[in-house]
Design an enzyme around this catalytic site. Sequence first.
Site, PDB file in Angstrom:
ATOM      1  N   SER A  64      -2.968  25.203 -38.361  1.00 26.69           N
ATOM      2  CA  SER A  64      -4.518  25.189 -37.950  1.00 26.69           C
ATOM      3  C   SER A  64      -4.803  26.252 -36.981  1.00 26.69           C
ATOM      4  CB  SER A  64      -4.682  23.750 -37.005  1.00 26.69           C
ATOM      5  OG  SER A  64      -4.402  22.630 -37.568  1.00 26.69           O
ATOM      6  N   HIS A 125      11.705  38.942 -31.658  1.00 22.97           N
ATOM      7  CA  HIS A 125      11.349  40.254 -30.680  1.00 22.97           C
ATOM      8  C   HIS A 125      11.185  41.499 -31.589  1.00 22.97           C
ATOM      9  CE1 HIS A 125      11.426  38.363 -26.928  1.00 22.97           C
ATOM     10  NE2 HIS A 125      12.202  37.546 -27.423  1.00 22.97           N
ATOM     11  N   ARG A 193      13.310  40.034 -18.448  1.00 20.82           N
ATOM     12  CA  ARG A 193      11.608  39.778 -17.590  1.00 20.82           C
ATOM     13  C   ARG A 193      11.507  39.013 -16.333  1.00 20.82           C
ATOM     14  NH1 ARG A 193      10.238  35.509 -22.632  1.00 20.82           N
ATOM     15  NH2 ARG A 193      11.288  33.824 -21.918  1.00 20.82           N
ATOM     16  N   ASP A 265       6.871  40.486 -24.068  1.00 18.99           N
ATOM     17  CA  ASP A 265       7.128  40.296 -23.120  1.00 18.99           C
ATOM     18  C   ASP A 265       8.332  40.635 -22.322  1.00 18.99           C
ATOM     19  OD1 ASP A 265       8.423  38.646 -24.969  1.00 18.99           O
ATOM     20  OD2 ASP A 265       8.450  36.743 -23.797  1.00 18.99           O
ATOM     21  N   ARG A 266       9.510  40.908 -23.436  1.00 14.39           N
ATOM     22  CA  ARG A 266      10.870  41.288 -22.659  1.00 14.39           C
ATOM     23  C   ARG A 266      11.054  42.990 -23.066  1.00 14.39           C
ATOM     24  NH1 ARG A 266      14.461  37.995 -21.376  1.00 14.39           N
ATOM     25  NH2 ARG A 266      14.137  35.470 -21.588  1.00 14.39           N
ATOM     26  N   ASP A 404      -4.828  15.692 -41.055  1.00  8.40           N
ATOM     27  CA  ASP A 404      -3.701  16.503 -40.705  1.00  8.40           C
ATOM     28  C   ASP A 404      -3.028  15.622 -39.377  1.00  8.40           C
ATOM     29  OD1 ASP A 404      -2.072  18.704 -40.275  1.00  8.40           O
ATOM     30  OD2 ASP A 404      -3.094  19.068 -38.338  1.00  8.40           O
ATOM     31  N   HIS A 408       0.592  13.889 -40.079  1.00  4.92           N
ATOM     32  CA  HIS A 408       1.738  14.263 -39.419  1.00  4.92           C
ATOM     33  C   HIS A 408       2.601  13.147 -38.960  1.00  4.92           C
ATOM     34  CE1 HIS A 408       1.572  18.500 -38.674  1.00  4.92           C
ATOM     35  NE2 HIS A 408       0.258  18.314 -38.251  1.00  4.92           N
TER      36      HIS A 408
END
EC number: 5.4.2.12
Length: 515
Positions: A64, A125, A193, A265-266, A404, A408
């Site tokens: 979505s 990553h 991090r 982020d790292r 949806d 689910h």
Amino acid sequence: MSSTKKPLVLTILDGYGHREEQQDNAILNAKTPVMDVLWQQQPHTLIAASGLDVGLPDGQMGNSEVGHVNLGAGRIVYQDLTRLDKEIKDGDFFTNPTLTAAVDNAVKTGKAVHIMGLLSAGGVHSHEDHIMAMVELAAKRGATAIYLHAFLDGRDTPPRSAESSLKRFTAKFAELGNGRIASIIGRYYAMDRDNRWDRVQLAYDLLTQAKGEFTADNAVAGLQAAYARGENDEFVKPTVIQATGEADAAMNEGDTLIFMNFRADRVRQITRTFVNADFDGFKRDKVVNFGDFIMLTEYAADIKVACAYPPASLTNTFGEWLMKHDKTQLRISETEKYAHVTFFYNGGVEEPFKGEDRILINSPKVATYDLQPEMSSAELTEKLVSAIGSGKYDVIICNYPNGDMVGHTGDYDAAVKAVETLDNCIEQVVAAVKAADGQLLITADHGNAEQMRDPATGQAHTAHTSLPVPLIYVGNKAVKAVEGGKLSDIAPTMLSLMEMEIPQEMTGKPLFIVE
């Protein structure tokens, strides 16, 4: 007094995919006289809502968030991994101006090209295929000293899986007759991090000074020694790779350094260690003045180094374009999909645009939606019909979550009920649009309810699908449908139906041509 507006309404039936087979298909088996007649009598087409068509990896089911971003952007919005895979496959990576200039600069000045990053097929990553492409780019452009500084994974990959990657790159350098793996270190050190600067310092000293706790003749030997010490990939201690008689691969003034991770982020900490003049995490024994320092993607807006792939700027999304043309718009849905028709549809912009109203209908408070498959569709439809007839809006965008959210749960009977409820809602919406002399597009963001059982396992199928979704036109224009569309074609389609200019940022194509 403004004249009464004839709205263009986009109704998104969440999780309402198109599948020809009847078995376990809650959409085909539900009683849907309204949608059946619309599909038979109105201009319609099927559009792609998964995989590369929405910027996801090939074959990956839609979702979505991605669906609504593409719907609102009017262009395919690629994730970094997919974007880079595509750049490499198409050959555009090898002519990227930032990367080629950095390598050419090193070649011209006789300096080394250092490539560093997480050497992993994890794809979270980084991806080693991207690093391989970078090695090939450097070699092709004449770099003679190519040094790969490999951060080892073991978190997004099995704990001891780096050997095959190291062997692959060792073989590539042998084939090129140029370059080598210069160091290995676990991501625990290089990709911290949490401001654990003692860890980062070990990585920094390894990279800048070729100074490590251990040394090995080749990368595989260095890794095997680490395993013998009880270190898995993630925790491999700084190891210099240098055979007898080889020059060390320390980073020196004027060298080029290319950081090949795409997730930010790292990598922010170690990048700042290299580039911030006022860095104070630890005392740097050596500060290198690089000829070029390139980050593959933007790690942070305040890291002032060149970036090979800046973030794709989502300017002139559909909502923003309407605002610029003084159009009024309404976004309406239940709680479950409210963020999708607002934040995601607007390309990640939280604040409403000028002229944009929003109506939130609370989703029912039930444990799971199979207990109330109609959800809050009656109230949603009532508010939507009222807005269509109000004459206030040029455009209305609505999401019905039922297909949806009930899909689910894996409950087939509940999904059938949900679809039958939607049919009744659509009947009311069509009548309101016709009464207002407006136009209506009915589509979906991805599939779900059309596949309620997994044929392979026989278990309930609760996930999204990779199937196409319908697109139907109802309105006062004589239009002809175009085949082969995708979600990012919807915004340009809407603008063309409104007889508005399509911004150049939108690369999608109109799917209904006015005859």
